[in-house]
Design a protein around this motif. Structure first.
Motif, mmCIF file in Angstrom:
data_model
loop_
_atom_site.group_PDB
_atom_site.id
_atom_site.type_symbol
_atom_site.label_atom_id
_atom_site.label_comp_id
_atom_site.label_asym_id
_atom_site.label_seq_id
_atom_site.Cartn_x
_atom_site.Cartn_y
_atom_site.Cartn_z
ATOM 1 N N LEU A 87 0.811 -1.214 0.000
ATOM 2 C CA LEU A 87 0.000 0.000 0.000
ATOM 3 C C LEU A 87 0.848 1.268 0.000
ATOM 4 O O LEU A 87 0.324 2.371 -0.087
ATOM 5 N N ARG A 88 2.154 1.116 0.150
ATOM 6 C CA ARG A 88 3.062 2.258 0.137
ATOM 7 C C ARG A 88 2.646 3.317 1.139
ATOM 8 O O ARG A 88 2.736 4.518 0.876
ATOM 9 N N ALA A 89 2.170 2.884 2.299
ATOM 10 C CA ALA A 89 1.743 3.831 3.322
ATOM 11 C C ALA A 89 2.965 4.463 3.974
ATOM 12 O O ALA A 89 4.062 3.917 3.904
ATOM 13 N N ASN A 90 2.758 5.597 4.607
ATOM 14 C CA ASN A 90 3.807 6.206 5.419
ATOM 15 C C ASN A 90 4.191 5.207 6.518
ATOM 16 O O ASN A 90 3.369 4.801 7.322
ATOM 17 N N GLN A 91 5.450 4.807 6.524
ATOM 18 C CA GLN A 91 5.851 3.714 7.424
ATOM 19 C C GLN A 91 5.766 4.127 8.885
ATOM 20 O O GLN A 91 5.490 3.305 9.759
ATOM 21 N N ILE A 92 6.016 5.390 9.146
ATOM 22 C CA ILE A 92 5.996 5.858 10.528
ATOM 23 C C ILE A 92 4.570 5.920 11.055
ATOM 24 O O ILE A 92 4.249 5.416 12.129
ATOM 25 N N VAL A 93 3.701 6.537 10.258
ATOM 26 C CA VAL A 93 2.314 6.680 10.683
ATOM 27 C C VAL A 93 1.650 5.316 10.845
ATOM 28 O O VAL A 93 0.978 5.046 11.847
ATOM 29 N N GLY B 341 -3.113 3.452 5.304
ATOM 30 C CA GLY B 341 -3.193 2.561 4.162
ATOM 31 C C GLY B 341 -3.956 3.157 3.001
ATOM 32 O O GLY B 341 -3.671 2.878 1.842
ATOM 33 N N ALA B 342 -4.926 4.019 3.310
ATOM 34 C CA ALA B 342 -5.816 4.533 2.270
ATOM 35 C C ALA B 342 -5.143 5.536 1.352
ATOM 36 O O ALA B 342 -5.657 5.820 0.276
ATOM 37 N N VAL B 343 -3.994 6.053 1.764
ATOM 38 C CA VAL B 343 -3.294 7.030 0.931
ATOM 39 C C VAL B 343 -3.067 6.446 -0.466
ATOM 40 O O VAL B 343 -3.100 7.145 -1.462
ATOM 41 N N TYR B 344 -2.866 5.128 -0.513
ATOM 42 C CA TYR B 344 -2.652 4.422 -1.781
ATOM 43 C C TYR B 344 -3.775 4.703 -2.766
ATOM 44 O O TYR B 344 -3.547 5.040 -3.923
ATOM 45 N N TRP B 345 -5.017 4.558 -2.271
ATOM 46 C CA TRP B 345 -6.144 4.724 -3.189
ATOM 47 C C TRP B 345 -6.359 6.178 -3.580
ATOM 48 O O TRP B 345 -6.842 6.466 -4.652
#
Lengths: 304, 353
Positions: A87-93, B341-345
């Motif tokens: 998902l390439r989320a911010n790893q820290i958050v 996680g939702a930043v992806y979408w």
């Protein structure tokens, strides 16, 4: 004057208190070398501590508790890996979110499962000293008589160092953190390596967590890791992403924690708060750059 | 790249995450065997059941909003301040010290309560600024440093209330609690209305004022533009002549100062004595509020209200209906994870990174 006995006790408790940090730190080191920062070490440790305690309490077998702790961390680790990689989320958050979630879930689970029985002793591991070492006068029992997980942790640390340095796996992990593009070109999967690394962090952190609950104090308390996961991350930074120095940093933090119990016992009058703060203070000074130039993996926290 | 300036999908996703997490919380409450009706009654009583409950919830929201505004401000420069907890603690220490021992109680013109607040702002700014300076000088990741500074600050506070040489009240007998004296009445925050059944203090208008000013800075002024430039590409920003390091430190000073102010409001508006556990997770909740807002000050206000009422309702559910407060924590955790996680979408709709 410090007696040999109290020095021995101090060394022994430093090692014992450093062990959970060491396991989390080794796990986090591998993952950071592969380019993923897991703020969720804290949550992974807490998961291991909780599930280990539940498993041990329910079956009466600490070894099953340990297995349960390692199993329970897998969904947490995979969630972190999925968030950071796919998902390439911010790893820290995302890591902090997982920590909040785990803190809530373990606290709730603890109250629901143990409820009024919370003062029950949870079956834990016994202590063991290696032959010969345990027979050394004064130091033998105080230093080397430890829960066997301590020795397992040391063995894993040495094994990890060897794998990182001498094998293709170590090279791939290192490259995934420094030059992911090159890894990709060579036909290996960057995501695959990173998933594996985060899972390793999870297993190691959970091992450290189970050591806390069923190795060291034979009980579970809410939020019992109390920032140990963050200290493990600080140890990796302190160690400049090298395994030997990371282990050294963990031992230093362990010794700083041990002072909390040692100094009052020796009649030294130092505010308790200062001693509790000391590992965090040392970690802060460490990350503040007092240990020289830092060389983080080039692609740390950058998703592939 | 965050498309923060397009509020559409961001707000939808924030709302969706909150709704899903709250629904899951309700399921959890049912699973642990508490009647949903009882829990909801308790929730309503604790949030909107009385003027007093409303005011208490709003006062909580104000604390979250200040930390959240600071978070959003620093985050514009791509700095993540997770040190709200420590900044609140330091603010609390400073406000207590000045209110009790600064001889401010007799001062005119509202200085009696304003000076402790200013001290708290300065202390919080110091704590945040420290992380900013380290970031620019040594390249220290501000997440790690603010987090470690939080642990240090929480234990500093513990030290202050345990030590007679610091802020602990004089020992009169063995039962004297390890906490400070109550601050003088004149250093407590005045209420907005004269009606004590609606104890809204001046923290509310003050925070709204700050929110408006910060929002204008971020959206209208060059400051906001420069912060965003630094956040998006520090190298390009420096080439363009922006003093990136000064802005980074200033952003952390600001975030820390607002955290310190939040601590002052908690002390002077609500608790009146400093004791162990003073910050009680407000800094972390404020961080979540900041995350939830996805970069907008309006979003901060909305999520701060949500969290203020959620927390009040959570406390009330725990006391009246026996719902563990951990349920609220789980809801918060799910919200943060879902949003991360939702930043992806959201990003997939725009250009990929």
């Amino acid at each position: 004057m410090i007696s040999a006995e109290s020095a021995a006790v101090f060394i022994g408790s430093s090692i014992r208190l450093a062990t959970p940090l060491l396991m989390g730190g080794i796990g986090e080191l591998v993952s950071e070398r592969a380019g993923v920062l897991n703020m969720s070490v804290e949550g992974m440790m807490l998961t291991g501590a909780f599930a280990g305690a539940v498993g041990s309490w329910a079956t009466g077998q600490p070894i099953l508790g340990l297995a349960f702790g390692l199993l329970a961390v897998l969904p947490v680790a995979l969630l972190q890996a999925w968030l950071s990689n796919t998902l390439r989320a911010n790893q820290i958050v995302s890591g902090i979110g997982i920590n909040i979630l785990v803190l809530g879930a373990t606290t709730l689970g603890y109250r629901e499962i143990f409820g009024e029985r919370s003062s029950d002793e949870i079956p834990g591991f016994g202590k063991w000293a290696p032959p010969f070492l345990g027979d050394i006068p004064v130091f033998g029992q105080a230093v080397f008589l430890q829960v066997w997980i301590v020795y397992l942790g040391l063995a894993i640390a040495i094994g990890t160092a060897l794998v990182l340095r001498f094998t293709a796996i170590g090279l791939a992990v290192h490259a995934a953190g420094m030059e992911p593009r090159a890894v990709d070109k060579s036909g290996l999967s960057v995501r695959g390596i990173r998933y594996g690394a985060v899972t390793f962090t999870g297993l190691m952190s959970a091992l450290g967590g189970t050591f806390l609950s069923i190795g060291d104090i034979h009980t579970f308390t809410e939020g019992m890791t109390r920032g140990a996961g963050y200290l493990a991350i600080a140890a990796v930074i302190f160690g400049n992403w090298r395994i030997g120095r990371t282990i050294g940093a963990c031992l230093l933090f362990g010794a700083a924690t041990a002072l909390q119990f040692q100094l009052p016992a020796m009649g030294v009058d130092i505010p308790n708060a200062l001693l509790i703060m000391l590992p965090y203070l040392l970690a802060f000074l460490a990350v503040a750059g007092l240990v020289g130039r830092q060389s983080a993996p080039a692609s740390l926290t950058v998703p592939w | 790249m965050n498309r923060r300036y397009l509020p559409g999908p961001g707000i939808l996703i924030s709302v969706g995450a909150v709704v899903a997490a709250v629904l899951l919380g309700i399921v959890l409450i049912a699973l642990i065997g508490v009647s949903i009706g009882d829990a909801l009654d308790a929730f309503v009583d604790g949030t909107i059941g009385s003027a007093y409950a409303i005011a208490a919830s709003v006062n909580r929201s104000v604390v979250f909003a200040l930390v959240g505004i600071g978070f959003v401000f620093a985050n514009r420069a791509n700095l993540t301040n997770v040190g709200g907890e420590g900044q609140i603690a330091l603010g609390g220490i400073a406000a207590t010290a000045v209110a009790l021992y600064g001889h401010v109680a007799e001062l005119p013109l509202g200085l009696s309560f304003a000076l402790p607040m200013l001290a708290a702002v300065a202390a919080g700014a110091l704590w945040g600024g420290l992380a900013g300076i380290l970031k620019t000088r040594a390249g220290t990741n501000e997440v790690i440093s603010t987090l470690l500074l939080s642990f240090i600050a929480v234990w500093l506070l513990y030290w202050c209330v345990q030590s007679n040489a610091l802020l602990r009240q004089p020992m009169t007998n063995s039962a004297t609690l390890p906490e400070s004296l109550e601050i003088p009445d004149l250093t407590k925050l005045p209420l907005v209305t004269a009606d004590p059944s609606l104890p809204l203090n001046i923290g509310l208008p003050l925070t709204l004022l700050i929110a408006v000013i910060v929002a204008m800075f971020l959206t209208r002024g060059t400051v906001g533009l420069r912060l965003r430039a630094i956040g998006l590409n520090p190298l390009a920003a420096r080439r363009a002549g922006i003093a990136t390091e000064r802005y980074a430190v200033a952003a952390m000073l600001m975030a820390g100062g607002l955290g310190g102010l939040a601590g002052a409001l908690m002390l002077q508006g609500d608790q009146y004595v400093l004791k162990d556990g003073f910050s009680s997770g407000y800094g972390f909740d404020g961080l979540v509020v900041g995350l939830l807002a996805r970069g907008s000050v309006t979003g901060v206000i909305a999520s701060a209200l949500l969290f203020g009422f959620l927390r009040s309702g959570g406390i009330s559910m725990e006391l009246q209906a026996g719902v563990p407060s951990a349920v609220v924590r789980i809801i918060q955790g799910i919200i943060v994870v879902a949003l991360a996680g939702a930043v992806y979408w959201i990003d997939r709709r725009g250009t990929s990174r």
